[in-house]
Design an enzyme around this catalytic site. Structure first.
Site, PDB file in Angstrom:
ATOM      1  N   TYR A 180       0.810  -1.219   0.000  1.00  0.00           N
ATOM      2  CA  TYR A 180       0.000   0.000   0.000  1.00  0.00           C
ATOM      3  C   TYR A 180       0.846   1.274   0.000  1.00  0.00           C
ATOM      4  O   TYR A 180       0.304   2.376   0.027  1.00  0.00           O
ATOM      5  CB  TYR A 180      -0.933   0.029   1.216  1.00  0.00           C
ATOM      6  CG  TYR A 180      -2.121  -0.875   1.078  1.00  0.00           C
ATOM      7  CD1 TYR A 180      -1.969  -2.200   0.690  1.00  0.00           C
ATOM      8  CD2 TYR A 180      -3.406  -0.429   1.335  1.00  0.00           C
ATOM      9  CE1 TYR A 180      -3.049  -3.046   0.564  1.00  0.00           C
ATOM     10  CE2 TYR A 180      -4.499  -1.263   1.212  1.00  0.00           C
ATOM     11  CZ  TYR A 180      -4.312  -2.563   0.834  1.00  0.00           C
ATOM     12  OH  TYR A 180      -5.388  -3.396   0.711  1.00  0.00           O
ATOM     13  N   ASP A 204      -4.093 -17.272   5.725  1.00  0.00           N
ATOM     14  CA  ASP A 204      -5.219 -18.074   5.220  1.00  0.00           C
ATOM     15  C   ASP A 204      -5.798 -18.944   6.330  1.00  0.00           C
ATOM     16  O   ASP A 204      -7.009 -19.045   6.505  1.00  0.00           O
ATOM     17  CB  ASP A 204      -4.817 -18.901   3.988  1.00  0.00           C
ATOM     18  CG  ASP A 204      -3.435 -19.505   4.100  1.00  0.00           C
ATOM     19  OD1 ASP A 204      -2.651 -19.070   4.961  1.00  0.00           O
ATOM     20  OD2 ASP A 204      -3.119 -20.434   3.327  1.00  0.00           O
ATOM     21  N   LYS A 251       2.339 -14.282   6.148  1.00  0.00           N
ATOM     22  CA  LYS A 251       2.471 -15.364   5.152  1.00  0.00           C
ATOM     23  C   LYS A 251       3.977 -15.625   4.992  1.00  0.00           C
ATOM     24  O   LYS A 251       4.526 -15.587   3.886  1.00  0.00           O
ATOM     25  CB  LYS A 251       1.814 -14.927   3.836  1.00  0.00           C
ATOM     26  CG  LYS A 251       1.660 -16.018   2.816  1.00  0.00           C
ATOM     27  CD  LYS A 251       0.463 -16.894   3.043  1.00  0.00           C
ATOM     28  CE  LYS A 251       0.464 -18.056   2.072  1.00  0.00           C
ATOM     29  NZ  LYS A 251      -0.605 -19.026   2.298  1.00  0.00           N
ATOM     30  N   ASP A 274      -6.227  -5.157   5.887  1.00  0.00           N
ATOM     31  CA  ASP A 274      -7.373  -4.619   5.153  1.00  0.00           C
ATOM     32  C   ASP A 274      -8.434  -5.703   5.002  1.00  0.00           C
ATOM     33  O   ASP A 274      -9.620  -5.500   5.249  1.00  0.00           O
ATOM     34  CB  ASP A 274      -6.872  -4.147   3.769  1.00  0.00           C
ATOM     35  CG  ASP A 274      -7.861  -3.221   3.098  1.00  0.00           C
ATOM     36  OD1 ASP A 274      -8.872  -2.865   3.723  1.00  0.00           O
ATOM     37  OD2 ASP A 274      -7.621  -2.850   1.927  1.00  0.00           O
TER      38      ASP A 274
END
Ligand code: NAD
Length: 359
Positions: free
Chosen positions: A125, A225, A192, A249
């Site tokens: 971002y 996830d 991740k 987000d």
């Protein structure tokens, strides 16, 4: 009692309506405010030639606190998001999003009480992007291909994912300090790192280091996830979740959905000396000017602001009044009704009136 000076940005779309409802509710607590009304977004561009005028930023810096309605961002073209611009310009590095069940709000989940601490400045971002087929992209790709075993296609569009040790440390420290100050027991770092070993790996490593400095707070980590699945299966096993920008987000909207959706979800953008509170929903243009938007998310952003200003009693009072009006289910906007019947719902202003009467 101290008088609080606050920069007020009403935004556009449904922004002015929910901001006015919120201003009235906050004033009804008898906490005293002086509102410094400033522009941002398309209206500001017309009046000041800039979507994020310097005087708006200066006002927030001066007062240290802002309350902001939603602002429209054109998709794919036009100006970059004013919301992202504001966070970058004021270095509001924390996006704090509580996700707490409000009895009476329709949701598949009950008794959710989570806090998402999202990093607000780094990651994909940061706005470092190169469009497909541009000379800048070609230069970046050539440089990557010269030093990487894995090659990037020459027609690729590129967004840079940036994670720094300092940026990771300050967001994780914020999460632990928040946990300590609010009697929370567990901080979970979400990442991740199994795939992005350097960027997310760095974030995780820093989180593990910081955790050692807070032996009174439990710490664990989850791959993003798996985190999403666990939030669906056993959300009550979690407490404060801290994560880089993009996952934050997405996960915070997931949690907002678990507690009843956009209409009731507030957020705070917090920096070292400055904080701006806003609803997480956008400007919902199809509802604009119809006095039908739900003011709850904006009012709860006001509650977060009251807490930030140390007005804890007033914050509790507003929160209780909002919850009790929603639980009664009579003086609420259409989206909070089980039948979603606009003819039996009340407007934005009447819902605010009912909350004020309940204070
Ligand atoms: P949105 O949140 O504005 O609206 C999505 C849908 O949610 C609406 O159509 C409406 O049905 C419902 N909704 C949202 N808030 C509501 C409320 N208070 N009361 C009743 N119903 C409500 O999302 P969008 O349509 O994706 O975005 C519209 C514009 O807002 C875009 O330009 C986007 O960039 C901008 N946006 C701004 C912010 C911000 O200012 N922080 C955040 C998100 C989106």
């Amino acid at each position: 009692m101290a008088k609080h000076a606050v920069t007020l940005i009403e935004g556009d779309g449904i922004g002015p309506e929910v901001t006015e409802a919120t201003r009235r509710v906050l004033e009804a607590t008898r906490v005293e405010f002086t509102w410094d009304k400033r522009d941002a977004g398309m209206d500001a561009a017309e009046r000041h030639g800039d979507v994020l005028p310097a005087e708006t930023l200066e006002s927030i810096r001066r007062h240290g606190v802002g309350l902001k309605g939603p602002i429209t961002t054109p998709i794919g073209e036009g100006f970059r998001s004013v919301n992202v611009g504001l966070r970058q310009a004021l270095e509001l590095y924390v996006n704090l999003r509580p996700g707490k069940t409000i009895p009476g709000v329709q949701s598949a989940f009950t008794d959710i009480d989570l806090v998402i601490v999202r990093e607000n400045m780094e990651d994909t971002y940061a706005g470092v992007e190169f469009d497909t087929g541009t000379p800048e992209a070609a230069q970046v790709i050539a440089s990557i291909n010269a030093s990487s075993r894995r090659q990037v296609a020459t027609d690729a569009a590129i967004t840079i994912k940036m994670i720094t040790p300092g940026g990771s440390r300050r967001i994780v420290e914020f999460a632990f300090n928040y946990a300590r100050a609010h009697g929370r027991k567990l901080v979970t770092a979400v990442h991740k790192a199994n795939i992005m070993k350097f960027t997310d790996g760095l974030f995780l490593r820093v989180a593990q280091e910081v955790a050692k400095e807070y032996p009174d707070i439990e710490f664990n980590d989850r791959i993003v996830d798996n985190m999403c699945m666990q939030l669906m299966q056993k959300p009550r096993d979690y407490d404060v979740l801290v994560m880089p920008n993009l996952y934050g987000d997405i996960v915070s909207d997931l949690v907002a959905g678990m507690v009843g959706g956009l209409g009731v979800a507030p957020s705070g953008n917090i920096g070292k000396d400055v904080a701006v509170f806003e609803p997480i929903h956008g400007s919902a243009p199809s509802h604009a000017g119809k006095n039908e938007a739900n003011p709850t998310a904006m009012i709860l952003a006001g509650v977060m602001m009251l807490r930030h200003l140390g007005e804890v009693e007033a914050a509790d009072k507003v929160e209780r009044a909002v919850a009790s009006i929603i639980k009664d289910g009579t003086d609420v906007t259409y989206d909070l009704r089980a039948d979603r019947d606009p003819n039996r719902a009340v407007g934005t202003d009447k819902m605010a009136d009912a909350i004020i009467a309940r204070l």
